[in-house]
Motif scaffolding. Structure first.
Motif, short mmCIF file in Angstrom:
data_model
loop_
_atom_site.label_atom_id
_atom_site.label_comp_id
_atom_site.label_asym_id
_atom_site.label_seq_id
_atom_site.Cartn_x
_atom_site.Cartn_y
_atom_site.Cartn_z
N VAL A 1 0.85 -1.19 0.00
CA VAL A 1 0.00 0.00 0.00
C VAL A 1 0.88 1.24 0.00
O VAL A 1 2.05 1.18 0.41
N PRO A 2 0.35 2.39 -0.48
CA PRO A 2 1.13 3.64 -0.43
C PRO A 2 1.52 3.97 1.00
O PRO A 2 0.72 3.79 1.93
N ASP B 1 -2.08 5.92 -5.48
CA ASP B 1 -2.25 4.47 -5.34
C ASP B 1 -2.40 3.88 -6.75
O ASP B 1 -3.49 3.84 -7.31
N ARG C 1 -9.48 -1.32 0.27
CA ARG C 1 -8.16 -0.71 0.03
C ARG C 1 -7.93 0.47 0.97
O ARG C 1 -6.84 0.63 1.51
N ILE D 1 -4.85 0.84 3.68
CA ILE D 1 -3.92 1.98 3.70
C ILE D 1 -3.91 2.64 5.07
O ILE D 1 -2.85 2.94 5.63
#
Length: 529
Positions: free
Chosen positions: A461-462, A469, A518, A522
């Motif tokens: 993940v970022p 992303d 998602r 994150i």
């Protein structure tokens, strides 16, 4: 001073002592919560580390209950094995003997106005001037210490008056000793504090109301009585919580029985030891050293038995953990320490998140809603349990940092909730995308290939919120291509409009489920970094 006045003063003294203990413990838990977390986390290496950590933290926090719930929180979170947790609990029993030394060497030796009242005054000033800061928690601790000493002084005065009117159970015969043990246990159960029962026994002996040996039997009873609180706290709790409570009972009862059997000899031997250590010859000092000695003796006795005890406990209380719908980490015991309660919540949220992502992944593969019902029921049950746990957390005082982390955890929890609900919405579609037409089937396969990796627990993940992303962007582009293919197929008459509308709702729900999963991943990653 008449009898009724003395009894009234006694009740007030107990109340002051309990209020002081509560304020002191709350302040220390709030100001030292993260430290408690770090110290106990370091106890995973050997039983010596676990034993020392339990004793040290209990001596600092002055609450074996706080350390007990912390240890339970760690074993539920998987940070401590059951074996190490047992030694933290045994160490807590040794650490709680510090209360006896405080009463004997400080509380009964100084004028209360010299020590207690300035502590109360300074504590209140710090508490009022440091609202929202750690200084406020430290002020609460100081005020608690002051009230504790004030309570000890009031107890002394009350016992000096009661001694003229009351004769407590004395004697060394079996019946008298059992009566004294029962009195100590009952007193602990009634006032929910073995430390307070210990203080009462010490001040009663110091005031001549009890002999040293009789007071020692009361102290043993208080040690046994404190297990009732652990047993009550474990009702309906997780399997490891109940195992820890059972170990606590075994240790305290075993220690108490051995101390009772050796009581006459221990009192004589400890008198000699006290002289060798240049301790005061008064009853309170003898009882303090007795309390420490028999708890250390209990550790020595349990040392060779701990392996067998751990194995026996692991065979007990297993049914609850086999039920996927029941929480494994949300133990009510950890609510006393907000930092540990948050840790338990986050551990349970990992299970909730895994269920939500599995639901989304199965919906993405085209499984029908009836095939997902059992897993959705488990997710909904855990989600509700987590919300109830958060409500109970909000009733406790917590640091600003813990409060911020709790808010972020709640946001993650809502993301997972939406993921699960959207997955169930997507699973009601009657026809597989590939059956609509070839172009839609191919576009859906590309969308699924882009979305599937986002539902894997180890998906990267970022690291920063402003970092794009790329994986989510690729999934969104695949979704737009799928949507376009579906609209073209509907406009050209290759699929019915009703089928097109149903498919659009299905694909939109899938996309939203993946997006929410998602976002949760994150935020969870940034929270743990």
């Amino acid at each position: 001073m008449n009898y009724l006045q003395s009894m009234g003063i006694l009740a007030g003294g107990i109340g002051l002592f309990l209020l002081g203990m509560a304020l002191m413990t709350d302040g220390l838990k709030l100001s030292a919560g993260p430290a408690l977390h770090r110290i106990l986390a370091a106890a995973t290496r050997t039983r010596w580390h676990a034993l020392g950590s339990g004793a040290l933290v209990t001596a600092l926090v002055q609450s074996s209950s706080a350390v007990t719930v912390a240890a339970i929180g760690f074993v539920n979170a998987g940070l401590l094995g059951l074996g190490q947790t047992l030694w933290v609990l045994f160490g807590a029993n040794v650490g709680t003997t510090m209360t006896g030394w405080i009463v004997a060497l400080v509380g009964l030796k100084f004028k209360v106005e010299v020590l207690a009242l300035p502590l109360v005054g300074l504590g209140v000033v710090l508490r009022m001037s440091g609202e929202g800061h750690r200084r406020s928690a430290f002020g609460t601790t100081l005020a608690g210490f002051g009230l504790l000493f004030l309570g000890i002084a009031v107890l002394q005065d009350s016992f000096s008056g009661i001694a003229q009117h009351v004769e407590l159970p004395q004697g060394n015969d079996l019946g008298s000793v059992l009566l004294q043990v029962g009195a100590g246990a009952l007193l602990t159960v009634l006032i929910q504090s073995s430390s307070a029962a210990m203080a009462i026994a010490l001040t009663a002996a110091q005031g001549g109301l009890l002999s040293v040996e009789s007071a020692a039997a009361v102290v043993i009873g208080a040690n046994i009585g404190t297990t009732v609180k652990a047993v009550l706290a474990s009702i309906g709790a997780t399997a490891n919580a109940r195992r820890a409570a059972a170990a606590h009972v075994v240790f305290n009862v075993l220690t108490g029985l051995v101390a009772l059997a050796l009581l006459p000899w221990m009192i004589g031997a400890l008198g000699v030891l006290g002289k060798a250590l240049a301790l005061p010859p008064d009853p309170a000092a003898k009882l303090a050293i007795f309390h420490t000695t028999f708890n250390v003796l209990g550790v020595l006795l349990i040392w060779p038995l701990s392996g067998a005890l751990t194995r026996w406990l692991q065979q007990r209380f297993r049914a609850r953990d086999e039920d996927e719908t029941l929480p494994r980490h949300l133990d009510a015991n950890v609510l006393a320490v907000p930092a540990l309660a948050l840790d338990a919540l986050q551990r349970e949220m990992a299970r909730i998140g895994q269920l939500a992502m599995t639901l989304a992944g199965e919906a993405l593969l085209g499984k029908p809603s009836h095939a997902l019902q059992a897993r959705h029921k488990a997710h909904a049950s855990l989600d509700q349990a987590a919300e109830d746990f958060v409500e109970r957390m909000n009733r406790a005082t917590m640091s600003a940092q813990t409060s911020q982390q709790l808010a972020r955890s709640l946001r993650v929890l809502r993301y997972y909730h939406t993921t699960a609900e959207q997955a169930m919405n997507a699973a009601v579609m009657n026809r597989a995308p590939a059956l609509l037409c070839a172009e839609v089937g191919e576009a859906y396969q590309r969308f699924r290939d882009a979305a599937q990796p986002l539902l894997e627990l180890d998906a990267p993940v970022p690291m920063a919120t402003d970092e794009p992303d790329e994986a989510l962007g690729a999934m969104d582009r695949a979704y737009e291509a799928l949507k376009s293919a579906l609209l073209v197929a509907g406009a050209s008459g290759r699929i019915a409009i009703a089928d097109m509308d149903e498919a659009l709702r299905h694909f939109s729900a899938l996309r939203r489920a993946v997006q929410q999963a998602r976002k949760a991943a994150i935020m969870s990653a940034s929270q743990g970094s």
